[in-house]
Design an enzyme around this catalytic site. Structure first.
Site, PDB file in Angstrom:
ATOM      1  N   ILE A  31       0.822  -1.221   0.000  1.00 25.29           N
ATOM      2  CA  ILE A  31       0.000   0.000   0.000  1.00 25.29           C
ATOM      3  C   ILE A  31       0.854   1.268   0.000  1.00 25.29           C
ATOM      4  O   ILE A  31       0.346   2.350  -0.261  1.00 25.29           O
ATOM      5  CB  ILE A  31      -1.014   0.035   1.159  1.00 25.29           C
ATOM      6  N   ASN A  86      13.465  -8.239   5.702  1.00 26.05           N
ATOM      7  CA  ASN A  86      14.094  -7.758   6.936  1.00 26.05           C
ATOM      8  C   ASN A  86      13.664  -8.628   8.111  1.00 26.05           C
ATOM      9  O   ASN A  86      12.497  -9.007   8.214  1.00 26.05           O
ATOM     10  CB  ASN A  86      13.685  -6.309   7.216  1.00 26.05           C
ATOM     11  N   GLN A  93      12.702  -4.333  10.245  1.00 23.67           N
ATOM     12  CA  GLN A  93      11.417  -5.019  10.101  1.00 23.67           C
ATOM     13  C   GLN A  93      10.371  -4.191  10.835  1.00 23.67           C
ATOM     14  O   GLN A  93      10.549  -3.834  12.004  1.00 23.67           O
ATOM     15  CB  GLN A  93      11.481  -6.436  10.677  1.00 23.67           C
ATOM     16  N   HIS A  99       7.632 -11.184   5.410  1.00 24.78           N
ATOM     17  CA  HIS A  99       7.203 -10.692   4.102  1.00 24.78           C
ATOM     18  C   HIS A  99       8.418 -10.420   3.234  1.00 24.78           C
ATOM     19  O   HIS A  99       9.423  -9.888   3.682  1.00 24.78           O
ATOM     20  CB  HIS A  99       6.307  -9.459   4.215  1.00 24.78           C
ATOM     21  N   HIS A 101       9.642  -8.476  -0.033  1.00 20.08           N
ATOM     22  CA  HIS A 101       9.336  -7.387  -0.961  1.00 20.08           C
ATOM     23  C   HIS A 101       9.874  -7.730  -2.349  1.00 20.08           C
ATOM     24  O   HIS A 101      11.005  -8.195  -2.487  1.00 20.08           O
ATOM     25  CB  HIS A 101      10.042  -6.097  -0.523  1.00 20.08           C
TER      26      HIS A 101
END
Length: 141
Positions: A31, A86, A93, A99, A101
């Site tokens: 987002i 991270n 993080q 997650h 990227h």
């Protein structure tokens, strides 16, 4: 994890621009993207960081990574791509659900910077071999 934003995205209680979903992983557009197509790939199971993955869980997530990367490459024609992940506060993080990227790169001025200062003067060849041996020992190699 009822308070985890990514868990809420996965269960649908927070909307997302979904890219991909299977029984193990979920991918969606970030987002707050750095570049066009910047997205996140997450495990559906709440796993805080890479240290908490089982080998099977990690393989399920990373098996999807080439499919996602190639879709970005084919659709948007970036000249490069950073995969960034991270672990922990010291590594920046910010959401404590693993997650990965995917950041498509269009040129050197596209808004993403990654830099570090190397320590080659601090480590000689013998030091590097000792570090490698210590890690191999921990792995069991």
């Amino acid at each position: 994890m009822t308070e985890c934003i990514f868990c809420k995205i996965i269960d649908g209680s927070i909307p997302s621009a979904k890219i991909y979903e299977d029984e193990n992983v979920y991918a969606f557009i970030n987002i707050m993207p750095v570049t066009k197509g910047h997205l996140l790939l997450v495990p559906k199971k709440h796993v805080e960081n890479v240290y908490d993955f089982s080998e099977k869980e990690a393989s399920q997530l990373f098996a999807v990574a080439p499919k996602i990367a190639n879709a970005l490459k084919d659709k948007f024609k970036p000249v490069g791509m950073n995969l960034l992940q991270n672990n922990g506060v010291a590594a920046d993080q910010s959401v404590f659900h693993f997650h990965l990227h995917f950041i498509p790169r269009y040129d050197e001025t596209d808004g993403f910077q990654l830099s570090w200062i190397t320590k080659e003067a601090e480590y000689n060849t013998e030091d590097l071999q000792q570090i490698a041996a210590a890690i191999r020992e921990e792995i069991g190699e």
